[in-house]
Design an enzyme around this catalytic site. Sequence first.
Site, PDB file in Angstrom:
ATOM      1  N   GLU A 102     -15.571  24.540  11.106  1.00  0.00           N
ATOM      2  CA  GLU A 102     -16.764  23.857  10.647  1.00  0.00           C
ATOM      3  C   GLU A 102     -17.794  23.949  11.661  1.00  0.00           C
ATOM      4  OE1 GLU A 102     -14.190  20.463  11.824  1.00  0.00           O
ATOM      5  OE2 GLU A 102     -13.320  20.218  10.611  1.00  0.00           O
TER       6      GLU A 102
ATOM      7  N   HIS B  77     -13.988  28.224  14.772  1.00  0.00           N
ATOM      8  CA  HIS B  77     -13.431  26.575  13.722  1.00  0.00           C
ATOM      9  C   HIS B  77     -14.579  26.979  12.889  1.00  0.00           C
ATOM     10  CE1 HIS B  77     -12.155  23.854  11.735  1.00  0.00           C
ATOM     11  NE2 HIS B  77     -10.635  23.896  12.352  1.00  0.00           N
TER      12      HIS B  77
ATOM     13  N   GLY C 280      -5.467  19.785  12.679  1.00  0.00           N
ATOM     14  CA  GLY C 280      -6.102  18.349  12.346  1.00  0.00           C
ATOM     15  C   GLY C 280      -5.592  17.740  12.246  1.00  0.00           C
ATOM     16  N   GLY C 281      -5.831  16.640  11.351  1.00  0.00           N
ATOM     17  CA  GLY C 281      -5.715  15.587  10.875  1.00  0.00           C
ATOM     18  C   GLY C 281      -4.461  15.107  11.582  1.00  0.00           C
TER      19      GLY C 281
ATOM     20  N   SER D  64      -4.233  21.699   7.241  1.00  0.00           N
ATOM     21  CA  SER D  64      -3.469  20.914   6.123  1.00  0.00           C
ATOM     22  C   SER D  64      -1.632  20.635   6.607  1.00  0.00           C
ATOM     23  CB  SER D  64      -3.430  20.129   4.971  1.00  0.00           C
ATOM     24  OG  SER D  64      -5.067  20.720   4.413  1.00  0.00           O
TER      25      SER D  64
ATOM     26  N   ASN E  39      -5.658  19.927  17.256  1.00  0.00           N
ATOM     27  CA  ASN E  39      -7.074  20.038  17.332  1.00  0.00           C
ATOM     28  C   ASN E  39      -7.596  18.991  16.647  1.00  0.00           C
ATOM     29  OD1 ASN E  39      -9.955  19.838  16.880  1.00  0.00           O
ATOM     30  ND2 ASN E  39      -9.683  21.345  15.105  1.00  0.00           N
ATOM     31  N   TRP E  40      -8.404  17.975  17.876  1.00  0.00           N
ATOM     32  CA  TRP E  40      -9.061  15.867  17.364  1.00  0.00           C
ATOM     33  C   TRP E  40     -10.125  16.089  17.191  1.00  0.00           C
ATOM     34  CZ3 TRP E  40      -7.466  12.692  22.480  1.00  0.00           C
ATOM     35  CH2 TRP E  40      -5.462  12.655  22.485  1.00  0.00           C
ATOM     36  N   LYS E  41     -10.991  17.379  16.310  1.00  0.00           N
ATOM     37  CA  LYS E  41     -12.245  17.052  16.709  1.00  0.00           C
ATOM     38  C   LYS E  41     -12.934  15.897  16.828  1.00  0.00           C
ATOM     39  CE  LYS E  41     -10.180  19.030  11.893  1.00  0.00           C
ATOM     40  NZ  LYS E  41     -10.753  19.723  10.757  1.00  0.00           N
TER      41      LYS E  41
ATOM     42  N   GLU F 184      -7.108  30.156   8.902  1.00  0.00           N
ATOM     43  CA  GLU F 184      -7.060  28.891   8.354  1.00  0.00           C
ATOM     44  C   GLU F 184      -8.395  28.540   7.822  1.00  0.00           C
ATOM     45  OE1 GLU F 184      -7.424  25.304  11.913  1.00  0.00           O
ATOM     46  OE2 GLU F 184      -8.581  26.114  11.860  1.00  0.00           O
TER      47      GLU F 184
ATOM     48  N   GLY G 187      -8.294  19.971   6.316  1.00  0.00           N
ATOM     49  CA  GLY G 187      -8.954  18.540   5.577  1.00  0.00           C
ATOM     50  C   GLY G 187      -8.814  18.610   4.474  1.00  0.00           C
TER      51      GLY G 187
END
Length: 251
Positions: free
Chosen positions: A97, A95, A233-234, A212, A9-11, A167, A173
Amino acid sequence: MRHPMVAGNWKMHGNRAGVAELLEGLRNMPLPRGVEVAVFPPTLFIERAVEALEQGGISVGAQNSAIQSEQGALTGEVAPEQLAEVGCKLVLIGHSERRQILGETEEVLRRKFAAAQASGLMPVLCIGETLEEREAGKTLEVVGRQLDSIVDEFGAAVFADAVIAYEPVWAIGTGLTATPQQAQDVHAAIRAQLAAKDAEVAAGVRLLYGGSVKAANAAELFGMPDIDGGLIGGASLNADEFGAICRAAGN
Ligand code: PEP
């Protein structure tokens, strides 16, 4: 037998130069056998990602899609059928967010889930508890309610064509990861909840862990019996790191 999946997930990250570099890295990345790999770029870069990756066995997904499957008067949204037309295969639904920052409700998520499936996109339903909820001992209650929101409306069979990502919000994150046992306990509970409705679907559905995940902790997490890969993610913004996570899922 469940094939593991690793999804990046590149957000809302990336500009034209950065995305070109990342796609080049992904194209050259050795892919493990038997692992389904997907990336979820910002909408703007989806078509470009499809063009770059479609020959290489990496699927492309969207981070969001509209509450109706067909195109129409819905300013600012992208219809699942439009995403499917450009080669998109999956979509993230719920998600944290989007639930927390953008206020997406269970009702909205149910509509997005159904619209995605109606257009042939595979939903990746994201569920998870906040730190306060975990500390209050409410993890399984919260996750169970988020899952039931879909199951009660559409039946457990819809998960024959969907993926679930557990998640924990406190792990996204933050650098804090659920221990493999903490994640396994929740995954086992999710599978059992589905099994109570449909044992075959429960046995086949992929349950991804997200929060993470890095190359350094992926193998331990993916080694647990009910963890079928990860939503990353990151660490998915670096092709080498993401590649190492994908290989961990293949071992
Ligand atoms: C995510 O955004 O879904 C996620 C799991 O992020 P991170 O890996 O950065 O915690």
